[in-house]
Design a protein around this motif. Structure first.
Motif, PDB file in Angstrom:
ATOM      1  N   ASP A  57      15.788  -1.684   8.666  1.00  0.00           N
ATOM      2  CA  ASP A  57      15.852  -0.223   8.772  1.00  0.00           C
ATOM      3  C   ASP A  57      15.321   0.487   7.530  1.00  0.00           C
ATOM      4  O   ASP A  57      15.284   1.710   7.476  1.00  0.00           O
ATOM      5  N   ARG A  58      14.897  -0.260   6.508  1.00  0.00           N
ATOM      6  CA  ARG A  58      14.317   0.365   5.322  1.00  0.00           C
ATOM      7  C   ARG A  58      12.823   0.516   5.542  1.00  0.00           C
ATOM      8  O   ARG A  58      12.035  -0.386   5.250  1.00  0.00           O
ATOM      9  N   GLN A  59      12.468   1.670   6.085  1.00  0.00           N
ATOM     10  CA  GLN A  59      11.089   1.915   6.481  1.00  0.00           C
ATOM     11  C   GLN A  59      10.598   3.247   5.918  1.00  0.00           C
ATOM     12  O   GLN A  59      11.382   4.180   5.684  1.00  0.00           O
ATOM     13  N   VAL A  60       9.312   3.341   5.717  1.00  0.00           N
ATOM     14  CA  VAL A  60       8.661   4.590   5.320  1.00  0.00           C
ATOM     15  C   VAL A  60       7.470   4.815   6.245  1.00  0.00           C
ATOM     16  O   VAL A  60       7.022   3.897   6.941  1.00  0.00           O
ATOM     17  N   ARG A  61       6.953   6.033   6.244  1.00  0.00           N
ATOM     18  CA  ARG A  61       5.797   6.380   7.067  1.00  0.00           C
ATOM     19  C   ARG A  61       4.581   6.619   6.179  1.00  0.00           C
ATOM     20  O   ARG A  61       4.684   7.300   5.163  1.00  0.00           O
ATOM     21  N   ILE A  62       3.455   6.088   6.581  1.00  0.00           N
ATOM     22  CA  ILE A  62       2.198   6.326   5.872  1.00  0.00           C
ATOM     23  C   ILE A  62       1.138   6.739   6.888  1.00  0.00           C
ATOM     24  O   ILE A  62       1.274   6.483   8.082  1.00  0.00           O
ATOM     25  N   GLY A  63       0.078   7.375   6.401  1.00  0.00           N
ATOM     26  CA  GLY A  63      -0.982   7.850   7.287  1.00  0.00           C
ATOM     27  C   GLY A  63      -1.814   6.711   7.854  1.00  0.00           C
ATOM     28  O   GLY A  63      -1.980   5.659   7.232  1.00  0.00           O
ATOM     29  N   THR A  64      -2.357   6.944   9.031  1.00  0.00           N
ATOM     30  CA  THR A  64      -3.173   5.927   9.700  1.00  0.00           C
ATOM     31  C   THR A  64      -4.658   6.063   9.395  1.00  0.00           C
ATOM     32  O   THR A  64      -5.457   5.236   9.847  1.00  0.00           O
ATOM     33  N   SER A  65      -5.027   7.087   8.638  1.00  0.00           N
ATOM     34  CA  SER A  65      -6.453   7.288   8.347  1.00  0.00           C
ATOM     35  C   SER A  65      -6.908   6.554   7.089  1.00  0.00           C
ATOM     36  O   SER A  65      -8.067   6.662   6.694  1.00  0.00           O
ATOM     37  N   LEU A  66      -5.998   5.812   6.437  1.00  0.00           N
ATOM     38  CA  LEU A  66      -6.357   5.084   5.222  1.00  0.00           C
ATOM     39  C   LEU A  66      -7.262   3.909   5.564  1.00  0.00           C
ATOM     40  O   LEU A  66      -7.151   3.306   6.636  1.00  0.00           O
ATOM     41  N   SER A  67      -8.116   3.553   4.612  1.00  0.00           N
ATOM     42  CA  SER A  67      -8.921   2.343   4.774  1.00  0.00           C
ATOM     43  C   SER A  67      -8.005   1.122   4.694  1.00  0.00           C
ATOM     44  O   SER A  67      -6.894   1.195   4.151  1.00  0.00           O
ATOM     45  N   GLN A  68      -8.460  -0.008   5.208  1.00  0.00           N
ATOM     46  CA  GLN A  68      -7.627  -1.208   5.223  1.00  0.00           C
ATOM     47  C   GLN A  68      -7.266  -1.648   3.807  1.00  0.00           C
ATOM     48  O   GLN A  68      -6.124  -2.046   3.540  1.00  0.00           O
ATOM     49  N   GLU A  69      -8.212  -1.536   2.879  1.00  0.00           N
ATOM     50  CA  GLU A  69      -7.949  -1.935   1.499  1.00  0.00           C
ATOM     51  C   GLU A  69      -6.926  -1.026   0.843  1.00  0.00           C
ATOM     52  O   GLU A  69      -5.975  -1.493   0.191  1.00  0.00           O
ATOM     53  N   LEU A  70      -7.093   0.295   1.037  1.00  0.00           N
ATOM     54  CA  LEU A  70      -6.159   1.250   0.444  1.00  0.00           C
ATOM     55  C   LEU A  70      -4.778   1.119   1.073  1.00  0.00           C
ATOM     56  O   LEU A  70      -3.752   1.221   0.387  1.00  0.00           O
ATOM     57  N   ARG A  71      -4.736   0.862   2.379  1.00  0.00           N
ATOM     58  CA  ARG A  71      -3.444   0.696   3.045  1.00  0.00           C
ATOM     59  C   ARG A  71      -2.704  -0.511   2.472  1.00  0.00           C
ATOM     60  O   ARG A  71      -1.504  -0.448   2.198  1.00  0.00           O
ATOM     61  N   SER A  72      -3.404  -1.637   2.285  1.00  0.00           N
ATOM     62  CA  SER A  72      -2.769  -2.844   1.746  1.00  0.00           C
ATOM     63  C   SER A  72      -2.234  -2.600   0.348  1.00  0.00           C
ATOM     64  O   SER A  72      -1.110  -3.014   0.007  1.00  0.00           O
ATOM     65  N   ASP A  73      -3.017  -1.905  -0.485  1.00  0.00           N
ATOM     66  CA  ASP A  73      -2.562  -1.606  -1.853  1.00  0.00           C
ATOM     67  C   ASP A  73      -1.349  -0.692  -1.837  1.00  0.00           C
ATOM     68  O   ASP A  73      -0.410  -0.886  -2.627  1.00  0.00           O
ATOM     69  N   LEU A  74      -1.341   0.315  -0.956  1.00  0.00           N
ATOM     70  CA  LEU A  74      -0.231   1.255  -0.892  1.00  0.00           C
ATOM     71  C   LEU A  74       1.047   0.561  -0.428  1.00  0.00           C
ATOM     72  O   LEU A  74       2.126   0.763  -1.004  1.00  0.00           O
ATOM     73  N   VAL A  75       0.947  -0.272   0.624  1.00  0.00           N
ATOM     74  CA  VAL A  75       2.124  -0.978   1.131  1.00  0.00           C
ATOM     75  C   VAL A  75       2.686  -1.920   0.067  1.00  0.00           C
ATOM     76  O   VAL A  75       3.901  -2.004  -0.146  1.00  0.00           O
ATOM     77  N   ALA A  76       1.802  -2.628  -0.651  1.00  0.00           N
ATOM     78  CA  ALA A  76       2.254  -3.521  -1.712  1.00  0.00           C
ATOM     79  C   ALA A  76       2.961  -2.757  -2.828  1.00  0.00           C
ATOM     80  O   ALA A  76       3.990  -3.203  -3.364  1.00  0.00           O
ATOM     81  N   PHE A  77       2.432  -1.586  -3.177  1.00  0.00           N
ATOM     82  CA  PHE A  77       3.042  -0.763  -4.219  1.00  0.00           C
ATOM     83  C   PHE A  77       4.426  -0.269  -3.795  1.00  0.00           C
ATOM     84  O   PHE A  77       5.382  -0.287  -4.589  1.00  0.00           O
ATOM     85  N   LEU A  78       4.547   0.186  -2.545  1.00  0.00           N
ATOM     86  CA  LEU A  78       5.832   0.687  -2.054  1.00  0.00           C
ATOM     87  C   LEU A  78       6.875  -0.425  -2.002  1.00  0.00           C
ATOM     88  O   LEU A  78       8.042  -0.209  -2.355  1.00  0.00           O
ATOM     89  N   ARG A  79       6.483  -1.604  -1.576  1.00  0.00           N
ATOM     90  CA  ARG A  79       7.429  -2.713  -1.516  1.00  0.00           C
ATOM     91  C   ARG A  79       7.859  -3.150  -2.919  1.00  0.00           C
ATOM     92  O   ARG A  79       9.008  -3.523  -3.143  1.00  0.00           O
ATOM     93  N   LEU A  80       6.935  -3.107  -3.878  1.00  0.00           N
ATOM     94  CA  LEU A  80       7.254  -3.481  -5.243  1.00  0.00           C
ATOM     95  C   LEU A  80       8.256  -2.512  -5.870  1.00  0.00           C
ATOM     96  O   LEU A  80       9.066  -2.907  -6.726  1.00  0.00           O
ATOM     97  N   ASN A  81       8.209  -1.249  -5.449  1.00  0.00           N
ATOM     98  CA  ASN A  81       9.080  -0.217  -6.030  1.00  0.00           C
ATOM     99  C   ASN A  81      10.101   0.311  -5.023  1.00  0.00           C
ATOM    100  O   ASN A  81      10.529   1.461  -5.112  1.00  0.00           O
ATOM    101  N   SER A  82      10.494  -0.527  -4.084  1.00  0.00           N
ATOM    102  CA  SER A  82      11.414  -0.075  -3.041  1.00  0.00           C
ATOM    103  C   SER A  82      12.786   0.303  -3.582  1.00  0.00           C
ATOM    104  O   SER A  82      13.537   1.045  -2.941  1.00  0.00           O
ATOM    105  N   GLU A  83      13.131  -0.185  -4.794  1.00  0.00           N
ATOM    106  CA  GLU A  83      14.463   0.114  -5.324  1.00  0.00           C
ATOM    107  C   GLU A  83      14.610   1.573  -5.741  1.00  0.00           C
ATOM    108  O   GLU A  83      15.729   2.060  -5.959  1.00  0.00           O
ATOM    109  N   VAL A  84      13.506   2.297  -5.874  1.00  0.00           N
ATOM    110  CA  VAL A  84      13.621   3.707  -6.275  1.00  0.00           C
ATOM    111  C   VAL A  84      14.001   4.600  -5.106  1.00  0.00           C
ATOM    112  O   VAL A  84      14.363   5.757  -5.307  1.00  0.00           O
TER     113      VAL A  84
END
Length: 341
Positions: A236-263
């Motif tokens: 249930d710990r989910q966030v919403r991101i835009g679908t218009s991102l490029s595949q590379e940018l999406r992967s970087d963003l998801v990795a960043f959010l997971r790395l900092n999920s404690e905030v």
């Protein structure tokens, strides 16, 4: 709603020189006619006089002060067309234009800003020349006129401006919500809708009042969103991101959010001991004003249970604390949350 509009592709043109020439030519024509001692030359119209009579007000609910809203054929049958003699241009709103499915290559990129009644500058998206027909066969009239495409919320599909009505030679009776115009087969007539304008006016006033009161209007995302789970062990710990991102940018963003999920604060328990220096809430009450005590309100069992659960949760994490007052002060305000996150 744009009530009065100035600017756009009028007979005066758009440059300063053309506007000055437009004004001077009218003035020179009047001076020349006065010096010659005769009225300006008029042209024979070739059509019968247009009149309005008392019998034509039958069917109109009086008294009335409605706007004149009609239907017309603009590449298709279009309703909610506002006749506005205060507008120097005809306007079509983007939502209605998209429904017409007019080929995009017909759009003209040369546009000029508009000025509304309040002085606000409105920038059109594009302009386009479209045929518009009013009346019914055989007494109907068709012209081709420019429309500026505007993207803004409104109760109308089209605002038909003064130049288009002049080109159609339209005569308007606001009292009878009736417009007439000459055709080769006699006088054409169009009756304005009376029920529609009242509902459109009520909607526009209600929306304006809500904005003046500072009420939040429902906002729509500018793009489609997707849910991303940040912790596979806690679904249930989910966030919403835009679908218009490029595949590379999406992967970087998801990795960043997971790395900092404690905030992220996923519950009240994730926000203990917030220092008042960071954030605090207080009521600015004038001590000179006598407080008003509300009459105690009764709630149904479901509401009482919701209130009790909320108070227990906030008390357990020390967000609030219990205090005693000798008299009743104010009722709890129940607000049902939306089903969407």
């Amino acid at each position: 709603m744009i009530s009065t509009i100035s600017g756009g592709p009028t007979l005066a043109g758009t440059s300063n020189n053309s506007i000055k020439h437009y004004v001077r030519s009218t003035y020179a024509h009047q001076v020349f006619s006065a010096e010659q001692g005769r009225l300006p030359k008029t042209y024979k119209s070739g059509w019968a006089p247009i009149t309005f009579c008392e019998e034509e007000e039958r069917g109109v609910i009086l008294p009335q002060d409605n706007l004149i809203i009609i239907r017309a054929d603009i590449s298709n049958l279009v309703g909610r067309i506002l006749l506005d003699t205060g507008s120097s241009v005809s306007v079509m709103f983007a939502e209605a234009f998209n429904e017409l499915q007019v080929p995009s290559h017909l759009l003209d990129r040369s546009i000029t800003p508009l000025v509304s009644f309040s002085g606000e500058v409105v920038q059109p998206i594009r302009s386009i020349h479209l045929p518009i027909s009013i009346g019914s066969a055989p007494q109907w009239r068709t012209i081709t006129t420019p429309f500026l495409i505007i993207d803004c919320p409104t109760a109308y599909n089209v605002i038909l401006g003064r130049p288009a009505m002049a080109q159609m030679k339209v005569f308007i009776s606001t009292h009878m919500l009736l417009l007439k115009f000459p055709t080769p087969y006699g006088t054409g007539t169009v009756r304005g809708d009376q029920l529609g304008p009242r509902s459109y006016y009520a909607s526009a006033v209600k929306s304006t009042n809500r904005q003046h009161r500072g009420e939040a209007l429902a906002a729509e995302p500018v793009e489609d969103l997707e849910l991303v789970t940040l912790d596979e062990d806690i679904q249930d710990r989910q966030v919403r991101i835009g679908t218009s991102l490029s595949q590379e940018l999406r992967s970087d963003l998801v990795a960043f959010l997971r790395l900092n999920s404690e905030v992220f604060a996923w519950s009240y328990n994730d926000m203990p001991d917030i220092l008042p220096e960071i954030i605090s809430h207080r009521l600015s009450i004038n001590p000179a004003v006598r407080p008003v005590r509300q009459k105690r309100r009764a709630y149904d069992p479901e509401q009482y249970e919701a209130i009790r659960a909320k108070v227990d949760k906030l008390t357990s994490i020390e967000f609030i604390k219990e205090v005693d007052y000798p008299t009743w002060l104010a009722n709890v305000v129940m607000v049902r949350k939306g089903t969407k996150g």
